[in-house]
Design a protein around this motif. Structure first.
Motif, mmCIF file in Angstrom:
data_model
loop_
_atom_site.group_PDB
_atom_site.id
_atom_site.type_symbol
_atom_site.label_atom_id
_atom_site.label_comp_id
_atom_site.label_asym_id
_atom_site.label_seq_id
_atom_site.Cartn_x
_atom_site.Cartn_y
_atom_site.Cartn_z
ATOM 1 N N UNK A 151 12.111 -35.549 -5.073
ATOM 2 C CA UNK A 151 13.274 -36.444 -5.118
ATOM 3 C C UNK A 151 13.503 -37.052 -6.499
ATOM 4 N N UNK A 152 12.537 -36.902 -7.389
ATOM 5 C CA UNK A 152 12.648 -37.480 -8.722
ATOM 6 C C UNK A 152 13.649 -36.701 -9.574
ATOM 7 N N UNK A 153 14.458 -37.432 -10.304
ATOM 8 C CA UNK A 153 15.428 -36.807 -11.202
ATOM 9 C C UNK A 153 14.821 -36.506 -12.573
ATOM 10 N N UNK A 154 13.629 -37.051 -12.827
ATOM 11 C CA UNK A 154 12.982 -36.886 -14.130
ATOM 12 C C UNK A 154 12.176 -35.590 -14.237
ATOM 13 N N UNK A 155 11.955 -34.915 -13.114
ATOM 14 C CA UNK A 155 11.138 -33.698 -13.100
ATOM 15 C C UNK A 155 12.064 -32.482 -13.199
ATOM 16 N N UNK A 156 11.776 -31.558 -14.121
ATOM 17 C CA UNK A 156 12.615 -30.355 -14.245
ATOM 18 C C UNK A 156 12.586 -29.504 -12.971
ATOM 19 N N UNK A 157 13.697 -28.834 -12.699
ATOM 20 C CA UNK A 157 13.825 -28.013 -11.488
ATOM 21 C C UNK A 157 12.807 -26.883 -11.451
ATOM 22 N N UNK A 158 12.454 -26.319 -12.598
ATOM 23 C CA UNK A 158 11.478 -25.217 -12.592
ATOM 24 C C UNK A 158 10.106 -25.707 -12.123
ATOM 25 N N UNK A 159 9.732 -26.928 -12.454
ATOM 26 C CA UNK A 159 8.470 -27.492 -11.966
ATOM 27 C C UNK A 159 8.534 -27.727 -10.462
ATOM 28 N N UNK A 160 9.687 -28.196 -9.989
ATOM 29 C CA UNK A 160 9.857 -28.406 -8.556
ATOM 30 C C UNK A 160 9.768 -27.082 -7.803
ATOM 31 N N UNK A 161 10.341 -26.016 -8.384
ATOM 32 C CA UNK A 161 10.287 -24.695 -7.755
ATOM 33 C C UNK A 161 8.853 -24.187 -7.661
ATOM 34 N N UNK A 162 8.060 -24.444 -8.701
ATOM 35 C CA UNK A 162 6.648 -24.043 -8.673
ATOM 36 C C UNK A 162 5.900 -24.783 -7.570
ATOM 37 N N UNK A 163 6.171 -26.079 -7.440
ATOM 38 C CA UNK A 163 5.521 -26.866 -6.388
ATOM 39 C C UNK A 163 5.947 -26.404 -4.997
ATOM 40 N N UNK A 164 7.209 -26.059 -4.844
ATOM 41 C CA UNK A 164 7.688 -25.558 -3.552
ATOM 42 C C UNK A 164 6.982 -24.255 -3.182
ATOM 43 N N UNK A 165 6.784 -23.386 -4.168
ATOM 44 C CA UNK A 165 6.092 -22.123 -3.925
ATOM 45 C C UNK A 165 4.647 -22.369 -3.506
ATOM 46 N N UNK A 166 3.995 -23.322 -4.144
ATOM 47 C CA UNK A 166 2.619 -23.668 -3.771
ATOM 48 C C UNK A 166 2.587 -24.228 -2.359
ATOM 49 N N UNK A 167 3.524 -25.114 -2.057
ATOM 50 C CA UNK A 167 3.575 -25.753 -0.740
ATOM 51 C C UNK A 167 3.717 -24.726 0.383
ATOM 52 N N UNK A 168 4.530 -23.712 0.157
ATOM 53 C CA UNK A 168 4.748 -22.695 1.189
ATOM 54 C C UNK A 168 3.498 -21.877 1.490
ATOM 55 N N UNK A 169 2.545 -21.846 0.580
ATOM 56 C CA UNK A 169 1.313 -21.085 0.809
ATOM 57 C C UNK A 169 0.216 -21.917 1.475
ATOM 58 N N UNK A 170 0.438 -23.219 1.624
ATOM 59 C CA UNK A 170 -0.622 -24.105 2.099
ATOM 60 C C UNK A 170 -0.611 -24.286 3.611
ATOM 61 N N UNK A 171 -1.822 -24.453 4.149
ATOM 62 C CA UNK A 171 -2.016 -24.758 5.559
ATOM 63 C C UNK A 171 -3.020 -25.914 5.617
#
Length: 103
Positions: free
Chosen positions: A56-76
Motif C-alpha cells: 500500500x506504500x506509495x514510496x516503494x517502486x512497483x518492481x519491488x512490489x512485484x518481486x514481493x508478490x511473486x515470493x508471496x505466491x510461493x509461500x505456505x
C-alpha cells in the motif's frame, strides 16, 4: 550451541521466521495518542502484515512490489511452520548438555 552447523541451522530458522513474520503475522500500528491528565488513550490502525503495508506504500517502486508478490505466491505458512519445527529439532539435537558445576 557451538560450531558452524549450529550457526547454519540458526540462520535457516531465522530465514523461515522472517518469512512467516513479514508475510503472515499482522501487527498493530499506532495511529494516534491522546493524553487526558494521567490517562493516555491510544488508537491503532487495523492490523496488517508488513507485506500488506509495503504493497500500500506509495514510496516503494512497483518492481519491488512485484518481486514481493511473486515470493508471496510461493509461500505456505503451514509448511514454513513445519520447516521451523524440523530445524528447531535439529538444533535441540546439537545442543550441549547442561553441566552441573561444583560436583
Amino acid at each position: 550451541f557451538e560450531g558452524t552447523s549450529s550457526v547454519d541451522l540458526l540462520n535457516q530458522y531465522y530465514d523461515l521466521l522472517r518469512l512467516l513474520t513479514n508475510f503472515f503475522v499482522p501487527t498493530l500500528k499506532l495511529k494516534s495518542r491522546m493524553r487526558e491528565g494521567a490517562k493516555i488513550y491510544k488508537t491503532y490502525e487495523a492490523p496488517k502484515t508488513p507485506y500488506e503495508r509495503v504493497l500500500k506504500s506509495k514510496d516503494i517502486p512497483e518492481e519491488n512490489k512485484d518481486k514481493l508478490k511473486a515470493i508471496y505466491l510461493t509461500l505456505n505458512p503451514a509448511k514454513i511452520k513445519r520447516d521451523m519445527i524440523k530445524v528447531s529439532d535439529k538444533l535441540h539435537a546439537l545442543r550441549i548438555p547442561y553441566r552441573q558445576y561444583g560436583k
